[in-house]
Design an enzyme around this catalytic site. Structure first.
Site: not given
Ligand code: GLU
Length: 514
Positions: A269-271, A274
């Site tokens: 995921s994007k998380r 990040d």
């Protein structure tokens, strides 16, 4: 050419414009593209925007730009048109209602008047009774408000009153749905475990399921290649083909494995990106409403070739030793039967490695072009012999942005002296030897300021001063670059030229301890 059945290959990428295209979406597009090229077929793009609540302005444009950057141009699309236009579902609205009416007439679907609030309370009650998965199905629909359970007069009066309703697919009880998936093999589901999915919403729009199947049929899609998250919907889609009587031309199915986090636990995921410092989107994205931004591979210094090569290997491999492929080579080698069932673990270091291999295939002239945006971003001017500079520093670069980082001392006049380097290599007394070297270099003619000559002179100074390479070598490099790692100091001095080399040696002598 055709695939196993004698049907022309037509595949589609069907994104919903709900946000930026994720790496997983790029991979779906890529595999469709490669499959089409491999089989001399057509790769098309359809925008699935029937869910107005999830629509994000700018997302479609982002999808278009991302695919263009990757070199995955669809032959038919909303932007290029094609024989089955329009390619945006919101512009195909008029097509869906008649097919729904046909299902209603044939008794394959029915109208349901239950309100959202009523359904919500049914779900709550079922959950309270220990059945968390309330289903609108063969068992429950008899006691719900629909055209199967209500007297026809009441149905008619509700319609006359303009009461909102949805259309649901009527599943038969205990029907076996069995289909073959090119990646997962045979899949069997019983309708007991499915519910009567909504096909048409009260707002007059088809649901994803209906529009997707109808359009795949109308657009003559031969193979549906999409992410694993759609596998649970596939039995419903198969039933829709049955209900419409389109089974003969039902596409073949291929559900691609999930992209997993680097630790293999869960979907990427994007998380995760990040947290671990890597992008999950091809290009920079800025949300038009929230202003939220996300980093892209392109802006980080990835080449589309490297990015695409890396993506291709997330779930597929050609079975040999070769890992570095151009798009043409991928199209030649790609084979759905070599796509793995198990999730593909993403590894950012490996992504960087792929890009490094593609960077190394570029000429110094190309690299000199690649570095220019990075120089411009920092308002650094373009030095002479940029080609050669790039050629010298490229060994250590993975991304085009690394060319600047690795060669920064060529672009900034007074490199910062690295404390650690100075501490460990700038020993007492070295300044004297460096000064001797400077004097000797001053006597070399500018046109002879070549790496070989500079090395010879350097060795003469070592002999004359009675010191070893290990002592003076790092000192020379620190004086020129500020640090003690990097390419050959003689090659660096050569590219800096005589005047700049002498200036830098003098500067080090002036600024560092004598
Ligand atoms: N619109 C769906 C998506 O956003 C397409 C799924 C499919 O390919 O059938 O992924």
């Amino acid at each position: 050419m055709t695939s196993s059945s004698e049907r022309p290959v037509r595949v589609r990428f069907a994104p919903s414009p709900t946000g930026p295209l994720h790496m997983g979406g790029v991979r779906t597009a890529l595999y469709n593209y490669l499959f089409a090229r491999k089989h001399g077929g057509t790769f098309l793009l359809r925008i699935e925007d029937t869910d107005q609540t999830r629509f994000v302005p700018g997302a479609e444009d982002y999808i278009q730009r991302s695919l263009a950057w990757c070199g995955l141009e669809p032959a038919e699309s909303p932007w290029s048109g094609g024989p089955f236009a329009p390619y945006r579902q919101s512009e195909r609205k008029a097509l869906y209602r008649p097919v729904v009416d046909q299902l209603l007439e044939n008794g394959k679907a029915y109208m349901a008047f239950d309100t959202e609030a009523e359904l919500e309370s049914l779900r709550d009650r079922a959950a309270a009774a220990g059945h968390p998965n309330f289903q609108y199905n063969q068992i429950t629909r008899g006691s719900l408000k629909n055209s199967l359970s209500l007297p026809s007069a009441e149905v008619q009066s509700r319609l006359n009153n303009g009461e909102p309703y949805v259309v649901r697919l009527k599943l038969e009880r205990n029907e076996e749905v069995r289909f073959f998936d090119r990646i997962r093999g045979w899949v069997t589901v019983n309708t007991q475990n499915m519910d009567d999915k909504v096909l048409f919403k009260s707002d007059g729009m088809p649901t994803y399921h209906l529009a997707n199947v109808v359009d795949d049929h109308l657009m003559n899609i031969s193979h549906v290649i999409r992410g694993e998250e759609w596998l649970p919907s596939a039995p419903l889609h198969v039933l829709l083909y049955r209900a419409f009587g389109w089974e003969d031309t039902m596409p073949e199915w291929a559900h691609l494995p999930l992209l997993l986090r680097p630790d293999g636990h869960g979907k990427l995921s994007k998380r995760d990106g990040d947290r671990l410092g890597f992008p999950v989107f091809p290009l920079f994205w800025s949300h038009p409403d929230t202003g939220e931004t996300a980093q892209g591979y392109r802006e980080m210094g990835f080449y589309p070739e490297g990015f695409v090569n890396m993506i291709a290997f997330l779930g597929w491999n050609p079975g040999g030793e070769q890992e570095i492929f151009s798009l043409d080579e991928l199209a030649d080698q790609f084979d759905l039967d070599r796509v793995s069932k198990s999730g593909a673990r993403f590894d950012f270091e490996k992504a960087r490695w792929f890009n490094q291999q593609h960077l190394r295939m570029r000429t110094n002239q190309q690299l000199a072009q690649d570095i220019q945006p990075w120089l411009a971003k920092e308002h650094l001017s373009i030095p002479d012999r940029l080609d050669d500079i790039c050629g010298l520093v490229k060994e250590r670069a993975h991304l085009s942005s690394d060319l600047l980082e690795e060669g920064r001392y060529f672009f900034e006049q007074d490199p910062v002296f690295d404390d650690a380097a100075v501490q460990s290599k700038w020993k007492p007394g070295v300044a004297l030897h460096l000064d001797a070297l400077r004097t000797a270099y001053a006597t070399v003619e500018p046109h002879e300021f070549e790496p070989e000559r500079l090395e010879t002179v350097f060795k003469e100074i070592l002999a004359q001063q009675g010191v070893g390479f290990g002592l003076l070598g790092p000192v020379l490099r620190i004086a020129l670059t500020g640090t003690f790692t990097g390419p050959s100091a003689f090659a660096i001095a050569h590219l800096l030229g005589k005047t700049e080399t002498l200036r830098r040696l003098q500067r080090a002598l002036d600024e560092l301890p004598a």
